[in-house]
Structure formats: structure tokens, C-alpha cells
Design a protein around this motif. Sequence first.
Motif: not given
Length: 427
Positions: A193-202, A219-222
Amino acid sequence: MAKAIFETDISHFLLQALQWSKGFDVVCLFQSNGFQDQYSRVDSLLAIGATAECYAKEGDAFAALEDFKSRYPEQVIPGFLSYDLKNEVEQIATSHPNPLEFPDAYFFVPAITIAFSKWSVEITADNPAAIFEEIRTREVSTEKNTYTGMITPRMDRTQYFSAFGHIQRHIQQGDIYEANLCQEFYDENAVLSDPEALYMELNTVSPTPFSSFFKIRDHYIISASPERFLAKRGKTLISQPIKGTAPRGETAKQDQKLRDNLANNPKEIAENVMIVDLVRNDLTRSAVPGTVKVTEKLGIYTFKHVHQMISTVSCEMDPQLSDVEVIKNTFPAGSMTGAPKISAMKLCDQYETSRRGVYSGAIGYFAPSGDFDFNVVIRTLLYNKANGYLSFHTGSAITIDADPAFEFAECYTKASAILKALGQIIK
């Protein structure tokens, strides 16, 4: 373009800026998370929007990057190199499918850069003050990412043990000394739902010195990478290979014991020494003769989820070579291949069951000062929003004395932070 410095609450402003950046097709964020050594230059750097882009495929990617970089000598140029560029460097091939569909290489010239220091941000853009105000007044969402889907290992225990056995037989036959066997965890119908939020969580779950977030349209790289592939500081090249991993303990006493066991483990030490020799050999191709040296041997570093054994190799760069030539001479990172390098890469392609793609490659930036810094893409989630394919890999080194059960467990230890950020458990 203009530059201006603004004092602000750095941690909150970064959240606001990342939220604001969602309106752009191209975004890249680097964070060091407070891990600083003598080679560190960036606390956090956010690049937003693209005024020029370099997409490249295996075959002429390094030449394309050389040309692109030469046209923008005064700009910060962030980007990444896929592990598949090994096929260009060493004239080998990969037959596994490519469901993620990332470019083999991608670099861009940012429209806006925001450099974060302890108390302030420096914004480079056409109108820094206007951008600062837009970001400063941005509401920060408190919603966390939700992941819809299920992570599946590409190899089960039996398949991993079989591949492990094949590679160990190659070692026994003298074909190689070591190989970094990797396995994929994937979902073909993932929704984030929110790749940016997932990055901050990781980044909260696993803060690392070479953390990065990359968005190219769908395309997203986290990434929570702890490893530096190659950096240039003035005339000096620096590589810091990681070989040797141990989990964290549940108590301080147990944690110290695990750390001490890693520091004194003959198998882990042998792994590290072999890869240090490989990196020394790689750097020799780009060094002033006689300048390659190991400046730190078998250092033990502690991160939130693991202890790591890290060595540092450096040299004086041959002034007749370009930055891109130097990177090509050392690519991909020896810690992700094995030794000898070409033979190990061929065998990994043969016995792995998936294409690595961006994983095992490098993410970083070229600076206007002439320096550059690139990580090794490990502990990294890759996501194609358009087709729903989500993937991450983990790997471990196989040597003559390696134990398959231990190495299989190490792969899951390395996967733990990403699984936790996704809210997944794999037994």
C-alpha cells in the motif's frame, strides 16, 4: 540551480520530504543511520525528480554510463548497477527469467537534492526556499504499509541442500574455493500500500550504514544494506567486503558469546580471507602498482539483527582510469560471487533457481567533487508495482568445511528483518 541551507527538525523533515516526493516519478534516498567511519560523507541524501536519465541494458551499460556521466560533471548522479552486468564484464550468460523487469543499469540527474546534516538541510533546486516551505508544511501520514500477499521461498530445504552439495563437490574437485549460493523469496501477486512507509519500517527494524530507497515509476528498491562495495575518496579507492555472519543474542551474555564465536570461527575467517584476496586482486587492476593494502582485517561490527565480519581493502587509484572503468574492473562485488570469481559466478547461475537482477549489484552515487560511493545490494526488497512481483534474496558462502544446515539457517537470519517489516513469518 541554486543552493540554500535551512535549519529544521531533521528527522521530521525527512519524513515530510519523503511524503512530498511521492508526487515524482523518480526518487532516491541514501541514509547512513549514524554509522560513520573515516570514509563517510553523507548523513542522508534525498534526490527527487529527474532532469536527465540513463537507462542501460547489459552489453553496453558501462559505456552508456561513461557517456552519461561525462555530460553532467557538476551534478550528483545517483543510480544502480544490476548483478546481471557480470555478463557484460566477463562475457558469461544468465538463463533465468526476469519477472521484476528492472533496468540493468539506471542513473539520473536530480531536479532537487536535499542533503541532511545534524541540524540543517541543504536544498539544491531552482527555488530552494519555495521547496523548503512546501515540504515543511506537508502533513506526515501515520499510516503504515500493508502488505497483501504471501512470501514463498524459491528453494525448500531439500532443494537448497542439493544445490549446496553440488557446489561443495565442485570445491572438492578444485574447480573453486568458495561460492556464494543465493536463494529467492518471492510473491507473484504482491500489493504494497505504501512502499515509502515500508522502507521507513525496514530502516527502523534494521538501520544500516548503506540504507537506500529507490523509486523509478512503478519499480521500487527498499534496501537495508550494511556493505560498501566501492568508494572513492580523493585518490583512494576503498572496498569493505562482508563475509561472516552471526545472529544477535537474546541476552547481553549470549550476544557477546555469539560475537566472540564469530570472531574466532575458522570457517568464517577463511571465508573472509578468501574474499579479501579476491578484492585485492580486483583492485590491482585499478591501482597504482604497490598501493593495494588491507587496512582493517576481520573487524567485527554489530547491527540490529546480526553481527558481521568486515575487512577493508584500499589502494591509490590509477589516474589514467575513469571512475566508471574502476567500477567495471571490480564489478560485481567479490563477497557475492566466490573465488575464483568467474568460475564461481558460472556455478551460482547453474545451481541457483532465480535471476539475481539488482540483488548483488550496487546502488550509489557520483558526487560533483569527483568522489563516489556504492553499496552491495543485500538485505534488499525489490518490487514491480505494475505486475505485482515482489522479491528478495539471501545468500551465504559455501566452503569445503561449510555445513548446509548452518548456511540454510543463515539465509533465514539475513531474511528476518525484511520478513519482520512485511509482517511475514516463514517456517
